[in-house]
Design a protein around this motif. Structure first.
Motif, PDB file in Angstrom:
ATOM      1  N   TRP A  45       0.720  -1.263   0.142  1.00  0.00           N
ATOM      2  CA  TRP A  45       0.022   0.144   0.103  1.00  0.00           C
ATOM      3  C   TRP A  45       0.756   1.323   0.069  1.00  0.00           C
ATOM      4  CZ3 TRP A  45      -5.068  -0.123  -1.247  1.00  0.00           C
ATOM      5  CH2 TRP A  45      -5.659  -1.201  -0.925  1.00  0.00           C
ATOM      6  N   ARG A  46       1.973   1.256   0.852  1.00  0.00           N
ATOM      7  CA  ARG A  46       2.791   2.327   0.631  1.00  0.00           C
ATOM      8  C   ARG A  46       3.544   2.665  -0.585  1.00  0.00           C
ATOM      9  NH1 ARG A  46       4.120   0.587   5.967  1.00  0.00           N
ATOM     10  NH2 ARG A  46       5.889  -0.713   5.187  1.00  0.00           N
ATOM     11  N   ALA A  47       3.968   1.528  -1.475  1.00  0.00           N
ATOM     12  CA  ALA A  47       4.387   1.443  -2.884  1.00  0.00           C
ATOM     13  C   ALA A  47       3.156   2.190  -3.602  1.00  0.00           C
ATOM     14  CB  ALA A  47       4.779   0.188  -3.027  1.00  0.00           C
ATOM     15  N   THR A  73       1.015   4.072  -2.804  1.00  0.00           N
ATOM     16  CA  THR A  73       1.052   5.779  -2.531  1.00  0.00           C
ATOM     17  C   THR A  73       1.705   6.427  -3.170  1.00  0.00           C
ATOM     18  OG1 THR A  73       0.096   5.300  -0.558  1.00  0.00           O
ATOM     19  CG2 THR A  73       0.710   7.486  -0.747  1.00  0.00           C
ATOM     20  N   GLY A  74       3.033   5.843  -3.394  1.00  0.00           N
ATOM     21  CA  GLY A  74       4.232   6.531  -3.970  1.00  0.00           C
ATOM     22  C   GLY A  74       4.213   6.419  -5.554  1.00  0.00           C
ATOM     23  N   TYR A  75       3.822   5.395  -5.934  1.00  0.00           N
ATOM     24  CA  TYR A  75       3.486   5.018  -7.324  1.00  0.00           C
ATOM     25  C   TYR A  75       2.365   6.015  -8.115  1.00  0.00           C
ATOM     26  CZ  TYR A  75       2.017   2.897 -11.834  1.00  0.00           C
ATOM     27  OH  TYR A  75       1.835   2.605 -13.131  1.00  0.00           O
ATOM     28  N   ARG A  76       1.115   6.296  -7.293  1.00  0.00           N
ATOM     29  CA  ARG A  76       0.070   7.241  -7.699  1.00  0.00           C
ATOM     30  C   ARG A  76       0.621   8.614  -7.719  1.00  0.00           C
ATOM     31  NH1 ARG A  76      -5.213   5.525  -7.179  1.00  0.00           N
ATOM     32  NH2 ARG A  76      -5.778   7.704  -6.500  1.00  0.00           N
ATOM     33  N   LEU A  77       1.667   9.027  -7.028  1.00  0.00           N
ATOM     34  CA  LEU A  77       2.059  10.382  -6.891  1.00  0.00           C
ATOM     35  C   LEU A  77       3.128  10.592  -7.944  1.00  0.00           C
ATOM     36  CD1 LEU A  77       2.763  10.917  -3.035  1.00  0.00           C
ATOM     37  CD2 LEU A  77       1.062  12.185  -4.437  1.00  0.00           C
ATOM     38  N   LEU A  78       3.962   9.533  -8.169  1.00  0.00           N
ATOM     39  CA  LEU A  78       4.962   9.936  -9.286  1.00  0.00           C
ATOM     40  C   LEU A  78       4.317   9.614 -10.565  1.00  0.00           C
ATOM     41  CD1 LEU A  78       7.758   7.289  -7.722  1.00  0.00           C
ATOM     42  CD2 LEU A  78       7.849  10.011  -7.927  1.00  0.00           C
ATOM     43  N   THR A  79       3.341   8.761 -10.669  1.00  0.00           N
ATOM     44  CA  THR A  79       2.750   8.633 -12.108  1.00  0.00           C
ATOM     45  C   THR A  79       1.957   9.939 -12.426  1.00  0.00           C
ATOM     46  OG1 THR A  79       1.044   7.553 -11.213  1.00  0.00           O
ATOM     47  CG2 THR A  79       2.875   6.188 -12.252  1.00  0.00           C
ATOM     48  N   LEU A  80       1.418  10.810 -11.324  1.00  0.00           N
ATOM     49  CA  LEU A  80       0.739  11.994 -11.602  1.00  0.00           C
ATOM     50  C   LEU A  80       1.719  12.975 -12.143  1.00  0.00           C
ATOM     51  CD1 LEU A  80      -1.832  13.840 -11.306  1.00  0.00           C
ATOM     52  CD2 LEU A  80      -0.901  14.234  -8.808  1.00  0.00           C
ATOM     53  N   VAL A  81       2.837  13.000 -11.585  1.00  0.00           N
ATOM     54  CA  VAL A  81       4.025  14.117 -12.042  1.00  0.00           C
ATOM     55  C   VAL A  81       4.200  13.794 -13.395  1.00  0.00           C
ATOM     56  CG1 VAL A  81       6.184  14.728 -11.688  1.00  0.00           C
ATOM     57  CG2 VAL A  81       4.650  14.590  -9.648  1.00  0.00           C
ATOM     58  N   TYR A  82       4.344  12.575 -13.858  1.00  0.00           N
ATOM     59  CA  TYR A  82       4.839  12.141 -14.961  1.00  0.00           C
ATOM     60  C   TYR A  82       3.750  12.183 -16.112  1.00  0.00           C
ATOM     61  CZ  TYR A  82       6.010   9.002 -19.110  1.00  0.00           C
ATOM     62  OH  TYR A  82       6.194   8.467 -20.229  1.00  0.00           O
ATOM     63  N   ALA A  83       2.508  12.154 -15.808  1.00  0.00           N
ATOM     64  CA  ALA A  83       1.427  12.421 -16.735  1.00  0.00           C
ATOM     65  C   ALA A  83       1.396  13.686 -16.992  1.00  0.00           C
ATOM     66  CB  ALA A  83       0.147  11.871 -16.109  1.00  0.00           C
ATOM     67  N   ILE A  84       1.561  14.725 -15.849  1.00  0.00           N
ATOM     68  CA  ILE A  84       1.291  16.062 -16.231  1.00  0.00           C
ATOM     69  C   ILE A  84       2.489  16.446 -16.922  1.00  0.00           C
ATOM     70  CG2 ILE A  84       1.542  18.274 -14.903  1.00  0.00           C
ATOM     71  CD1 ILE A  84       0.106  17.058 -12.619  1.00  0.00           C
ATOM     72  N   SER A 126      -3.875   4.216   1.921  1.00  0.00           N
ATOM     73  CA  SER A 126      -2.830   4.082   2.975  1.00  0.00           C
ATOM     74  C   SER A 126      -2.920   2.437   3.447  1.00  0.00           C
ATOM     75  CB  SER A 126      -2.805   4.968   4.021  1.00  0.00           C
ATOM     76  OG  SER A 126      -3.991   5.003   4.610  1.00  0.00           O
ATOM     77  N   GLY A 127      -4.286   2.132   2.986  1.00  0.00           N
ATOM     78  CA  GLY A 127      -4.368   0.655   3.598  1.00  0.00           C
ATOM     79  C   GLY A 127      -5.780   0.228   3.116  1.00  0.00           C
ATOM     80  N   ALA A 128      -5.861  -1.256   3.529  1.00  0.00           N
ATOM     81  CA  ALA A 128      -7.296  -1.896   2.878  1.00  0.00           C
ATOM     82  C   ALA A 128      -8.310  -1.570   3.531  1.00  0.00           C
ATOM     83  CB  ALA A 128      -7.034  -3.314   3.010  1.00  0.00           C
TER      84      ALA A 128
END
Length: 410
Positions: A20-22, A24-35, A70-72
């Motif tokens: 889940w922590r991974a 969270t980081g993935y969503r933030l990084l891919t948001l920056v990438y897409a923008i 952040s969690g299930a």
């Protein structure tokens, strides 16, 4: 009983939480990438305001919903549905924004951010939910491009296989976590039963056995009382033995007819969290706890300096010595002599209890355990196990018995 809560506490750990922590980081990084991807090709869009408006919504949604991933527990099905809807909407809006490459094989507006939405379904519901979300994304890509190309199939299959694999891993991890939690609960319950059985053996069973012997010796009504005490002793021993996990038995030397060392190598002790361990009190000196055993037929030898130990460990070690001396009195006879030797070594405290009795016949310890007489198994080896120590018993018929108790220093 005051410390049983700390002793039996089961520590639960989440195997899937790092995933889940991974995410969270993935969503933030891919948001920056897409923008960034959108900004780099902003001028080629016929209607860039459509893309800009979508990314405003996507950025706000991603940041606001970080707690949900952040969690299930917080990741509800309603959130997952809305999250996947935003991803699919971005795919379908790509041609509306007027980017020709999004139709001919280029990246869609959300780009690889879409995979994060699918992975959230995988982490929450396993591989079946992942397969359903992947299929919906695949259909959206086909509708957006109006054709099924090799590149499209490759991209859809990649997301589908990855999400299904992660979903399956999560299901296996959850099953393993439940199994581990159950095993820890059983271990904690077994330890508590063994502790209660030791206390019963050291008190109630000893008293019942004494009443039976004295009653038989006195005769009359006392003999009847002794008989009833004997029956209760047998019933209680059967009850105690039936509720325990089988313990290790002393190995037997078939050639020499001797009961030889049986080392109860057991794991780390559970630290009680009662007031005697957590109030800042320093180590206890073992010597005063054992000095009271010294008498006419018991010789006590101790070092000239204090033997510091954790208070709980010192008490359990002293109780094990008492149990060993009880066995000497019961089985070696009133005329037997015993010696207690305390050794304070750099890495361990060793207490040896030796007697000059007749020794233990071959196979007697195993027979005693089968009859529910668990003095050695519980009161001695069980106590040493709970404090991280070992108990070794050496007995040769006709030459006495020696019990070596070793507690490593922490």
């Amino acid at each position: 009983m005051g410390n049983t809560g700390g002793r039996d506490r089961v520590v639960r750990m989440s195997v899937e939480q790092p995933l889940w922590r991974a995410l969270t980081g993935y969503r933030l990084l891919t948001l920056v990438y897409a923008i960034g991807l959108f900004a780099s090709s902003y001028e080629v869009y016929e209607r860039p305001w459509v893309g800009a408006g979508y990314f405003v919504v996507l950025a706000v949604w991603t940041l606001v919903t970080l707690p949900q991933v952040s969690g299930a527990r917080r990741c509800t099905k309603r959130f997952l549905t809305a999250d996947l809807t935003i991803a699919v909407a971005g795919i379908l809006l790509s041609p509306v924004a007027g980017h020709e490459r999004s139709v001919t094989g280029g990246a869609t507006l959300p780009s690889i951010w879409t995979a994060g939405a699918v992975l959230a379904w995988a982490l929450k519901g396993g591989w079946r939910w992942a397969a359903g979300a992947s299929l919906l994304v695949g259909v959206a890509n086909v509708l957006q491009r109006g054709d099924v190309t090799r590149g499209l199939v490759h991209s859809v299959l990649l997301v589908c296989i990855a999400s299904i694999a992660i979903g399956y891993v999560v299901e296996v991890a959850r099953a393993s976590e439940r199994t581990l939690a159950r095993a820890l609960e059983i271990e904690a319950a077994t330890r508590e039963r063994e502790r209660l059985a030791r206390d019963i053996h050291d008190s109630v069973l000893q008293v019942l056995a004494m009443v039976q012997r004295r009653g038989t010796a006195l005769g009359g009504e006392a003999a009847e009382l002794g008989r009833m005490a004997g029956e209760q002793e047998v019933a209680l021993r059967t009850l105690v033995a039936g509720g325990l996990v089988p313990t290790s038995r002393a190995s037997e030397d078939a050639e020499g007819g001797a009961v030889v060392r049986s080392m109860a190598e057991l794991g780390e002790p559970d630290e009680p969290d009662g007031p005697d361990e957590g109030d800042g009190a320093g180590p206890s000196d073992l010597r005063p706890l054992l000095a009271g055993h010294a008498g006419g037929r018991i010789t006590f030898s101790e070092p000239g300096a204090p033997v510091p130990m954790r208070p709980a460990a010192a008490r359990e070690l002293a109780a094990a010595v008492s149990a060993a001396l009880d066995n000497v009195r019961v089985h070696a006879g009133a005329d037997a002599s015993a010696w207690i030797l305390v050794e304070d070594e750099p890495d361990a405290v060793i207490v040896t209890v030796r007697d000059d009795g007749p020794g233990i016949p071959e196979g007697r310890l195993a027979q005693a355990e089968g009859e529910g007489r668990l003095g050695v198994a519980l009161s001695i080896r069980g106590r040493l196990r709970d404090i991280g120590g070992t108990a070794a018993l050496i007995s040769i018929p006709g030459q006495g018995t020696e019990v070596e108790l070793r507690v490593p220093k922490k």
